[in-house]
Design an enzyme around this catalytic site. Structure first.
Site, short mmCIF file in Angstrom:
data_model
loop_
_atom_site.label_atom_id
_atom_site.label_comp_id
_atom_site.label_asym_id
_atom_site.label_seq_id
_atom_site.Cartn_x
_atom_site.Cartn_y
_atom_site.Cartn_z
N TYR A 380 37.62 47.54 14.15
CA TYR A 380 36.22 47.72 13.77
C TYR A 380 35.59 48.72 14.75
O TYR A 380 35.64 48.53 15.96
CB TYR A 380 35.52 46.36 13.83
CG TYR A 380 34.10 46.30 13.29
CD1 TYR A 380 33.40 47.44 12.89
CD2 TYR A 380 33.45 45.08 13.17
CE1 TYR A 380 32.12 47.36 12.39
CE2 TYR A 380 32.15 44.99 12.67
CZ TYR A 380 31.49 46.13 12.29
OH TYR A 380 30.22 46.05 11.80
N CYS A 381 35.01 49.79 14.20
CA CYS A 381 34.28 50.79 15.00
C CYS A 381 35.21 51.36 16.07
O CYS A 381 36.30 51.85 15.77
CB CYS A 381 33.02 50.16 15.58
SG CYS A 381 31.91 51.33 16.40
N ILE A 382 34.80 51.30 17.34
CA ILE A 382 35.62 51.85 18.41
C ILE A 382 36.94 51.10 18.55
O ILE A 382 37.95 51.66 18.99
CB ILE A 382 34.82 51.84 19.74
CG1 ILE A 382 35.55 52.61 20.82
CG2 ILE A 382 34.53 50.44 20.19
CD1 ILE A 382 34.72 52.77 22.09
N PHE A 408 37.34 49.12 9.76
CA PHE A 408 35.94 48.93 9.39
C PHE A 408 35.10 49.97 10.15
O PHE A 408 35.04 49.95 11.38
CB PHE A 408 35.43 47.55 9.82
CG PHE A 408 36.14 46.36 9.25
CD1 PHE A 408 36.94 46.45 8.12
CD2 PHE A 408 36.01 45.11 9.86
CE1 PHE A 408 37.59 45.34 7.60
CE2 PHE A 408 36.66 44.00 9.35
CZ PHE A 408 37.45 44.11 8.23
#
Length: 645
Positions: A380-382, A408
């Site tokens: 998710y993200c980073i 994500f």
């Protein structure tokens, strides 16, 4: 910094009662003394007649209002003075212009100056619109029906109060502001033949400036704030300045605007409540395994890597919107990495450390606990950027432990990474490095919060400024904003590597990033990939996410959800909110993908779950986290997530 925000109101110190004097032998007759009343204005004062016409109740209300205005001013002055003393002890900023705005502004303004005809046309257009505004204002005063010359953009909540439209003065003020702000932002945005990065920097900070000067942000030009002050006889302003002082105190002399009531939530009690165990930990993460809710589960487990900028429980806020609970109900064995909130002792931890001690170690332990040789992973993200790097490194080493990977709102190609690119100028990075050195080798969570809040200033800064300080309201309890305020620190080595190699150099997408002795090449990754993006994401824009999706060498599924970086991802199917788009093809440009995509109502989760089940093997008896090969260290949510900055 203290873990919890200070109370809004401070109890008055108790003073000892003086001892009663001895009674005299004979008491003098008592005289009834009326409480002192303020003297009316002198007879030669022009206000005297007005004061004399006021009823006692009106006089009392006026006196109360005056006293509250004075109290509010004194509260604000005291808080500002205390903050100034705290700031005086801090080292001065390395650069007076850390975001490198001045050179960019000079370039843009110089280009405008070389096009006087463009400026003259823009000024003439603005003058014409103001003439139209003045004409309609005069017609309205005369009682004639009119239409607004300019209206707020869709979703702009600053002018929702009815008086902004119904009261002629406030309507004129609103439209004047919108005309000027739109004119200035459009003028800057239309500049040609300048460096795109310089232009975007000037556009961003011009928008921040015009947002700051909105009449809604000032007491005497905000009808709702003025009305509240009159109706409460100034109590709203007293409460507002008490809120202001408390936020300054909580921020250690810097204004940390409260977005929610932080005292209404407690991790492990009313957020992050899905049952499970911590089955492993190292310096940078705790590995959580959640209790199953079905008798059988899919053979291949699922391991989620959230961003280490925030806590993992965005995936587990409440039972009714918890992705983790929903996944267990779908028959998945769910593991999650709960990242440490690092201090100075972890300042030297690198991005490479997070890959080996994070992705490699966590996948190894999860497979051992589940008794499998393969695992499905989510980033998710980073956390997704880290997972992409690990996949490329594993591809180079011939490691096939990850059976499928889902992303994500995660970027692998940063060429179109949005406004966060503005915060990676080398001058600003040197400023960040100096701040981290001064703080002991990490970036404070407040710095991270300020950066992300700046990307949506009207929603995450000014709306709360008005509500908390001008209207004197207490922030409402909101689990998402509680999580948003529970950010973590960033180790110096890790954070600088991330900003320079991804945002500045875009080294991963270019095939130039080296980690663990390997040059990473995403085209060598043949693992099945599912990529989720969000249409209104301002942190990981869908165009940027799409570019990354096309970097992989294996089968890739791309999906777009409605809403933004958080609500687009955390959208439980039972909520029946938003929509999502799917398309089995990946054309060269995202616009082509959108043109052929099919829209479906509601959450994208069922679409992903169907994709994931096809890659999760057959069914096996449910796994109890307390009975696996790894000893249970403590109950979920674990201790790492409890450490506040």
């Amino acid at each position: 910094m203290a873990d919890d925000a200070p109370a809004r109101k401070t109890a008055k110190p108790k003073t000892a009662k003086p001892k009663a004097a001895p009674k005299p032998a004979a008491e003098a007759p008592r005289v009834k003394v009326e409480p002192a009343q303020p003297a009316p204005p002198p007879a030669d004062n022009p206000a005297a007649d007005f004061y004399a016409l006021m009823t006692p109740e009106q006089r009392k209300a006026m006196e109360t209002l005056s006293l509250n205005l004075a109290k509010a001013a004194m509260t604000a002055q005291g808080a500002i003075a205390e903050a100034a003393l705290r700031q005086a002890d801090r080292p001065a900023a390395l650069s007076p212009d850390p975001f490198h705005v001045a050179p960019a502004l000079t370039e843009v303004m110089s280009r405008l100056a070389s096009q006087p005809d463009r400026i003259m046309r823009a000024q003439a257009d603005l003058f014409t619109k103001y003439l139209e505004l003045w004409r309609t204002a005069a017609q309205r005063i005369a009682g004639e029906p009119t239409q607004p010359v300019v209206s707020p953009s869709k979703g702009d909540k600053r002018f929702n109060d009815p008086d902004w439209s119904e009261h002629p003065m406030f309507d004129l003020m609103k439209q004047s502001y919108l005309l000027s702000a739109n004119w200035l932002n459009t003028l800057v945005g239309a500049v040609e033949d300048v460096d795109p990065a310089s232009k975007r920097r000037v556009e961003f900070f011009t928008k921040m400036l015009t947002d700051a000067f909105s009449p809604s942000n000032f007491l005497f030009s905000n009808p709702a704030a003025m009305r509240a002050a009159v109706e409460t006889q100034g109590e709203s302003l007293v409460r507002g300045m008490e809120n202001f002082a408390a936020d300054l105190e909580r921020g250690g002399g810097q204004l940390a605007i409260s977005q929610t009531d932080l005292e209404k939530f407690k991790v492990g009690e009313n957020v992050a409540t899905t049952p499970g165990k911590v089955v492993y930990q190292n310096d940078i993460l705790q590995l959580l395994q959640f209790s199953p809710t079905t008798e059988q589960v899919h053979e291949i487990p699922l391991l989620i890597f959230p961003p280490w900028i925030n806590k993992y429980y965005i995936l587990d806020l409440r039972p009714e919107n918890s992705m983790i609970r929903w996944l267990t109900s779908q028959g998945f064995t769910v593991f999650v990495a709960s990242w440490v909130n690092p201090d100075s002792t972890l300042a030297a931890k690198t991005f490479e450390d997070y890959m080996f001690e994070g992705v490699y170690d966590a996948t190894e332990q999860a497979m051992k606990q589940a008794g499998t040789k393969r695992i499905n992973a989510v980033g998710y993200c980073i956390g997704g950027t880290l997972l992409a790097c690990a996949l490329a490194h594993m591809a180079a080493k011939g490691d096939k432990r990850i059976n499928s990977a889902t992303f994500f709102a995660a970027q692998a190609d940063f060429a179109e990474a949005g406004d966060l690119l503005l915060f990676t100028d080398e001058t600003w990075l040197k400023e960040i490095e100096a701040r981290m050195d001064a703080d002991g080798g990490f970036l404070s969570s407040q710095s991270m919060a300020d950066t992300f809040n700046a990307l949506r200033g009207n929603d995450l800064i000014w709306s709360f400024f008005v509500s908390n300080y001008l209207l004197g309201k207490e922030p409402k309890p909101f689990d998402l904003l509680f999580w948003n305020a529970d950010q973590t620190r960033m180790p110096k080595a890790l954070h600088l590597f991330y900003l320079r190699n991804f945002y500045q150099r875009n080294a991963l997408a270019r095939g130039e990033l080296e980690l663990g002795g390997e040059t990473l090449d995403l085209s060598k990754v043949e693992t099945p990939i599912y990529v989720q993006s969000s249409k209104e994401d301002h942190i990981a824009p869908f165009r940027s996410v799409y570019r990354g999706a096309r970097c992989y060498g294996g089968p890739t599924t791309f999906t777009m959800a409605g809403s933004g970086h958080i609500a687009g991802v955390i959208n439980h199917p039972d909520a029946n909110k938003y929509q999502h788009w799917t398309n089995d093809h990946l054309p060269a440009a995202v616009d082509g993908w959108i043109a052929e995509a099919k829209e479906a109502a509601g959450s994208w989760w069922p679409h992903w779950a169907a994709w994931l089940k096809q890659r999760s093997g057959g069914m096996v008896p449910a796994r109890d986290p307390a009975k696996g090969p790894l000893p249970a260290l403590e109950d979920a949510p674990g201790s790492y997530v409890q450490v506040r900055s």
